[in-house]
Design a protein around this motif. Structure first.
Motif, mmCIF file in Angstrom:
data_model
loop_
_atom_site.group_PDB
_atom_site.id
_atom_site.type_symbol
_atom_site.label_atom_id
_atom_site.label_comp_id
_atom_site.label_asym_id
_atom_site.label_seq_id
_atom_site.Cartn_x
_atom_site.Cartn_y
_atom_site.Cartn_z
ATOM 1 N N ASP A 168 44.952 46.815 46.830
ATOM 2 C CA ASP A 168 45.205 45.561 46.998
ATOM 3 C C ASP A 168 44.300 44.700 47.932
ATOM 4 O O ASP A 168 43.755 43.492 47.509
ATOM 5 C CB ASP A 168 46.880 45.052 46.903
ATOM 6 N N TYR A 169 44.221 45.174 48.923
ATOM 7 C CA TYR A 169 43.164 44.813 49.995
ATOM 8 C C TYR A 169 41.780 44.567 49.507
ATOM 9 O O TYR A 169 41.119 43.796 49.439
ATOM 10 C CB TYR A 169 43.308 45.402 51.371
ATOM 11 N N ILE A 170 41.228 45.866 48.867
ATOM 12 C CA ILE A 170 40.039 45.932 48.241
ATOM 13 C C ILE A 170 39.753 45.026 47.049
ATOM 14 O O ILE A 170 39.064 44.451 47.101
ATOM 15 C CB ILE A 170 39.686 47.372 47.874
ATOM 16 N N GLU A 171 40.861 44.775 46.274
ATOM 17 C CA GLU A 171 40.691 43.933 45.067
ATOM 18 C C GLU A 171 40.924 42.467 45.799
ATOM 19 O O GLU A 171 40.101 41.518 45.030
ATOM 20 C CB GLU A 171 41.969 43.894 44.352
ATOM 21 N N TYR A 180 29.835 35.319 45.035
ATOM 22 C CA TYR A 180 28.623 35.362 45.737
ATOM 23 C C TYR A 180 27.637 36.407 45.382
ATOM 24 O O TYR A 180 26.722 36.647 45.614
ATOM 25 C CB TYR A 180 28.897 35.498 47.217
ATOM 26 N N LEU A 181 28.395 37.355 44.508
ATOM 27 C CA LEU A 181 27.784 38.465 44.124
ATOM 28 C C LEU A 181 27.026 38.277 42.737
ATOM 29 O O LEU A 181 26.205 38.859 42.202
ATOM 30 C CB LEU A 181 28.733 39.890 44.085
ATOM 31 N N THR A 236 34.131 50.130 52.939
ATOM 32 C CA THR A 236 33.001 49.962 52.014
ATOM 33 C C THR A 236 32.661 50.701 50.886
ATOM 34 O O THR A 236 32.326 50.146 49.727
ATOM 35 C CB THR A 236 31.700 50.246 52.978
ATOM 36 N N ASP A 237 33.152 52.001 50.794
ATOM 37 C CA ASP A 237 32.893 52.747 49.675
ATOM 38 C C ASP A 237 33.785 52.165 48.595
ATOM 39 O O ASP A 237 33.346 52.431 47.299
ATOM 40 C CB ASP A 237 33.141 54.089 49.871
ATOM 41 N N ARG A 242 34.622 49.153 43.350
ATOM 42 C CA ARG A 242 35.003 48.285 42.634
ATOM 43 C C ARG A 242 33.994 47.063 42.084
ATOM 44 O O ARG A 242 34.342 46.700 41.013
ATOM 45 C CB ARG A 242 36.208 47.534 43.655
ATOM 46 N N ALA A 243 33.108 46.698 43.036
ATOM 47 C CA ALA A 243 32.111 45.796 42.667
ATOM 48 C C ALA A 243 31.030 46.615 41.751
ATOM 49 O O ALA A 243 30.220 45.539 41.079
ATOM 50 C CB ALA A 243 31.760 44.958 43.836
ATOM 51 N N GLY A 244 30.897 47.751 41.693
ATOM 52 C CA GLY A 244 29.923 48.496 40.959
ATOM 53 C C GLY A 244 28.364 47.925 41.624
ATOM 54 O O GLY A 244 27.742 47.855 40.889
#
Length: 360
Positions: A168-171, A180-181, A236-237, A242-244
């Motif tokens: 949930d934190y990564i999300e 921004y991406l 980071t990994d 998640r962001a691809g």
């Protein structure tokens, strides 16, 4: 049912940008033995911190704080207050949310006293640090337990463990950074706060893994529970997956180092210059070690970092804001609190049981 509450704790800020206030803050911060842990200095330690380091650093730091200070005060404190208020709204009136700072105001002691006065019996301590480090997460937890033992010995406190790879934190990180991406970029730099390499070794109770085993951060070990570098790499990994993100368009660096001994590398400022010299014109920088924008993100990265990158030949520099009081972060915090209310124990005993090794 016992009366419960949530306690958020972050780093803290000077009371103002005046040099005496900044010096007072630095004396408290750098005087923490988990920040500058040099027992060999003995009796000279306090003199060195108060009369030499803080005396000469305070004017420079005061100017840096002036660059980011708002009409209402410190960005870190104001954002933390907004987070606490929004979390309180999300949780409802039956579960109050308190906010303290490890250094300066509101102090941990004063907030614990207030909770005791309010009749709070059980507390979920939520350090605002995703990763373990003795100079951040640990010093907060230990200080809260010490003050509670002194001021409210019957109060039961459980602490949320470092949440560096919580899904949930990564999300939340992804949702905040996604806009921004979407714009074109040449490289994404994940800049984490640096710590001395020596601190990594002190956190390894086995004394046989950290920096001794090849690829120690990617080799499974119990030492990772107290390894800051291993944890930031896992953050980071997880985010990259998640962001691809393409494998050739991101990297990790470390900022905010002090002179005198080896700190984690590569250094953020050097990396920004290197990428610009290598023809990377469009840079995006994320700072996942911080949940709220502060001096290190606003002045050091969004300010100095952007200037350094452009001076070296870069053209576009975008700093992704921290989670701050944005909805994804409030939802993450509320979710973790609800898990506690439902009976999940977040106890940090297995980490704190090794804290004594840091005094060796």
């Amino acid at each position: 049912m016992p009366k419960r509450a949530v306690l958020l704790v972050n780093l803290g800020s000077p009371d103002s940008t005046a040099v005496p206030d900044v010096r007072t803050y630095l004396q408290e911060f750098l005087g923490d033995e988990r920040v500058i842990d040099k027992p060999a200095w003995g009796p000279a330690r306090r003199f060195l911190v108060n009369q030499i380091i803080c005396r000469f650093r305070a004017p420079k730091s005061a100017k840096a704080y002036e660059e980011i200070w708002t009409e209402n005060g410190s960005p870190l404190v104001l954002t933390s207050q907004a987070v606490a208020a929004k979390l309180a709204t999300a949780l409802g009136p039956d579960l109050p949310v308190y906010l303290a700072m490890r250094y300066r105001q509101p102090s941990i002691a004063s907030v614990i006293e207030q909770m005791a006065t309010d009749g709070i019996e059980e507390v979920l301590l939520f350090p605002q640090y995703p990763h373990y480090a003795m100079s951040s997460w640990e010093t907060v937890v230990v200080k809260v337990y010490e003050e509670a033992a002194r001021l409210a010995p019957t109060m039961k406190i459980e602490s949320v463990q470092p949440f560096y790879e919580d899904a949930d934190y990564i999300e939340a990180l992804y949702r905040v950074s996604a806009p921004y991406l979407e714009e074109p970029y040449d490289h994404i730099l994940f800049s984490y706060h640096g710590i001395p390499v020596r601190h990594l070794r002190k956190g390894d109770a086995s004394k046989a893994h950290c920096t001794l085993v090849k690829d120690c951060c990617s080799t499974c070990s119990a030492a990772h529970a107290m390894c800051y570098k291993a944890q930031v790499l896992k953050t980071t990994d997880a985010f990259v997956k998640r962001a691809g993100l393409p494998a050739d368009k991101w990297s990790v660096s470390f900022q905010s180092r002090l002179v005198g001994e080896p700190w984690l590398t590569p250094y953020t400022d050097k990396e920004l210059e290197r990428f610009a010299h290598d023809g990377k014109k469009r840079m995006v920088v994320m700072t996942p070690a911080f949940v709220a924008d502060c001096l290190e993100t606003l002045e050091e990265i969004a300010g100095e970092g952007a200037e350094e990158f452009k001076a070296a030949g870069g053209e576009s520099f975008r700093h992704v804001p921290c989670l701050n009081d944005q909805a994804p972060y409030i939802e993450f915090l509320a979710g973790r609190v609800h898990r506690w209310l439902e009976g999940e124990s977040p106890t940090a005993t297995h980490i704190l049981s090794s804290a004594a090794t840091h005094q060796a």
